[in-house]
Every structure is written in C-alpha cells, then in structure tokens.
Design a protein around this motif. Structure first.
Motif, PDB file in Angstrom:
ATOM      1  N   TYR A 167       0.851  -1.181   0.000  1.00 27.32           N
ATOM      2  CA  TYR A 167       0.000   0.000   0.000  1.00 27.32           C
ATOM      3  C   TYR A 167       0.890   1.235   0.000  1.00 27.32           C
ATOM      4  O   TYR A 167       2.041   1.185   0.419  1.00 27.32           O
ATOM      5  CB  TYR A 167      -0.879   0.044   1.268  1.00 27.32           C
ATOM      6  CG  TYR A 167      -2.213  -0.629   1.146  1.00 27.32           C
ATOM      7  CD1 TYR A 167      -2.381  -1.958   1.531  1.00 27.32           C
ATOM      8  CD2 TYR A 167      -3.328   0.066   0.652  1.00 27.32           C
ATOM      9  CE1 TYR A 167      -3.621  -2.585   1.437  1.00 27.32           C
ATOM     10  CE2 TYR A 167      -4.558  -0.560   0.543  1.00 27.32           C
ATOM     11  CZ  TYR A 167      -4.703  -1.883   0.949  1.00 27.32           C
ATOM     12  OH  TYR A 167      -5.932  -2.499   0.853  1.00 27.32           O
ATOM     13  N   SER A 171       0.593   5.830   0.456  1.00 26.79           N
ATOM     14  CA  SER A 171      -0.232   6.970   0.865  1.00 26.79           C
ATOM     15  C   SER A 171       0.422   8.248   0.380  1.00 26.79           C
ATOM     16  O   SER A 171       1.599   8.495   0.643  1.00 26.79           O
ATOM     17  CB  SER A 171      -0.364   7.007   2.386  1.00 26.79           C
ATOM     18  OG  SER A 171      -0.944   8.227   2.804  1.00 26.79           O
ATOM     19  N   THR A 176      -4.953   6.902   0.858  1.00 20.36           N
ATOM     20  CA  THR A 176      -4.208   5.651   0.716  1.00 20.36           C
ATOM     21  C   THR A 176      -4.666   4.927  -0.537  1.00 20.36           C
ATOM     22  O   THR A 176      -5.800   5.127  -0.998  1.00 20.36           O
ATOM     23  CB  THR A 176      -4.389   4.726   1.932  1.00 20.36           C
ATOM     24  OG1 THR A 176      -5.770   4.351   2.026  1.00 20.36           O
ATOM     25  CG2 THR A 176      -3.961   5.403   3.224  1.00 20.36           C
ATOM     26  N   ARG A 197      -3.810   6.294   7.465  1.00 18.78           N
ATOM     27  CA  ARG A 197      -2.916   7.465   7.532  1.00 18.78           C
ATOM     28  C   ARG A 197      -3.711   8.605   8.181  1.00 18.78           C
ATOM     29  O   ARG A 197      -4.210   9.491   7.531  1.00 18.78           O
ATOM     30  CB  ARG A 197      -2.465   7.851   6.128  1.00 18.78           C
ATOM     31  CG  ARG A 197      -1.397   8.935   6.133  1.00 18.78           C
ATOM     32  CD  ARG A 197      -0.014   8.375   6.148  1.00 18.78           C
ATOM     33  NE  ARG A 197       1.030   9.375   6.189  1.00 18.78           N
ATOM     34  CZ  ARG A 197       1.547   9.972   5.109  1.00 18.78           C
ATOM     35  NH1 ARG A 197       1.081   9.679   3.900  1.00 18.78           N
ATOM     36  NH2 ARG A 197       2.513  10.864   5.245  1.00 18.78           N
TER      37      ARG A 197
END
Lengths: 114, 111
Positions: free
Chosen positions: A47, A49, A55, A68
């Motif tokens: 992942y 962000s 994200t 986040r």
C-alpha cells in the motif's frame, strides 16, 4: 536524525492473530509506502499513501490494511495473518518537494506467521 | 504491466570494474533508480537517472537509455564492502510516485 522507524523489528505470531506493524517518520514527508521483500521476488509494494487520509493499493494488497490519520505515521495491519505473509517488511517515505521520489526506508520488520 | 529484469547474481574481483544491467518495460516512465541493499539491511539510494546518458558519482556511475529501456550501474575500484544486492527501480509515475523494483542483483566481491 532523519529516519523512518518501524516496530517491531522481529515478530513471530500464529495464524489468525491480528497484528500491527508501526511506521513513523520525522521528515515531514507526504508520501509513505509499505513493501514486502521475499527471496526471488524482490520488493513488492503493498500500500502507499500520498498524504493524510489518502491511501491506495499497491501490487500485493490482499490481507493487509493501512491507515494514515497523521502525517508521520503509517501503520500496516494484518487482520488475520496467514503463513504466506511471512516476509520482510519495509516502510518507506519521501517528499515530492525533494524532486525525485528518493525513498528513505525503515530498518525492516521480519515477520514469521506459524 | 510492469517488467524489470536484472541478473540474479554476479561475482567480481576486488579492485575490478563491474557493470550491472537492467532492462525495463513499463506502462509509464519518469526515471530509473538504483538502490544498494546490504544483507539484512534496508535499501539505500545510489542514483537516479531521468535523462539519457551517464551520471557519475564517485566510484559509482549510472547510465540510462530511454529509447532502449535500458540502464546499467557501473562500479569501479571494487571494494569488499560493495558486496550487496543492487536494486533497479523504475519510477512509473502517473502522478503517484510509483516505484516498481526489479528482483535485485546480488554482487559478491572476492579478493
């Protein structure tokens, strides 16, 4: 010292027991990302962000969650770990203001799921 | 899709020169990174090429040819401490700062 800090560095757990790997950076970077590194497969993005509350999935997001809520923190959550998530995990950050996307990596978290 | 190829392993002698090649085929491309990773440690940044040509930084140089989808990392005057994995990574851009890494080349420097 400018750095990315991951915890824990080493963890052995059992299948199905939820765990969180924390990542924190002190460089005010907008961009943060999680990678896993497996022998013969290299670094693969889980992942990333682009900023707070933003994200998106990388190449191998299945079985992982992220959040986040603050700029400095980007935890990786394994809701129900399985043995195929045994890997070396790296968190990284960078800032577009510095030009190229030069990633600063944390020291890594070695996770074993039994 | 994204595809980045580099040799799995290389061996070279202390004091020599070694060239690690990387070819890429990506749907987008902004530039090419090289990272060094010692065993058990985090990757660290070595170089970034955006334009075609050679960028020199001390004992390390990196070359890019965008038309050929090709890059190489050149290490001169090899030292034992250069034994590490070298990761090629393409910035595939699209405004999201996406990096796609190759599988890495493990370089062993022998006396």
């Amino acid at each position: 010292e400018a750095q990315v800090t991951q915890n824990p560095r080493y963890l052995i757990t059992v299948t199905g027991k939820k765990l969180t790997v924390t990542c924190s950076q002190n460089m005010n970077h907008e961009y943060m990302s999680w990678y896993r590194q497996d022998p013969g497969l290299g670094l693969r993005q889980i992942y990333y962000s682009m900023n707070v509350e933003v994200t998106d999935k990388g190449d191998v997001p299945e079985g992982y969650k992220v959040s986040r809520k603050e700029k400095r923190n980007f935890p990786l959550i394994l809701e129900s770990p399985s043995p195929n998530q045994t890997s070396l995990y790296f968190c990284a950050s960078s800032s577009p203001m510095s030009g190229a996307n030069v990633l600063t990596f944390g020291a890594g978290s070695r996770l074993t799921v039994l | 899709g994204q595809n980045i190829d580099q040799p799995t392993e290389m061996t070279a002698t202390e004091g020599a020169i070694v060239q690690i090649n990387c070819t890429y085929q990506t749907s987008g491309f902004n530039g090419l990174f090289w990272y060094q990773q010692h065993a058990g440690e985090a990757p660290t940044f070595l170089s970034y090429n955006v334009l075609d040509g050679l960028e020199e930084k001390g004992r390390f140089s990196s070359f890019l040819s965008r038309s050929k989808g090709y890059s190489y990392l050149l290490l001169k005057e090899l030292q034992m401490k250069d034994s590490a994995s070298y990761l090629c990574a393409a910035d595939t851009g699209a405004g999201s700062y996406q990096l796609t890494f190759g599988k890495g080349t493990k370089l062993s420097v022998i006396p």
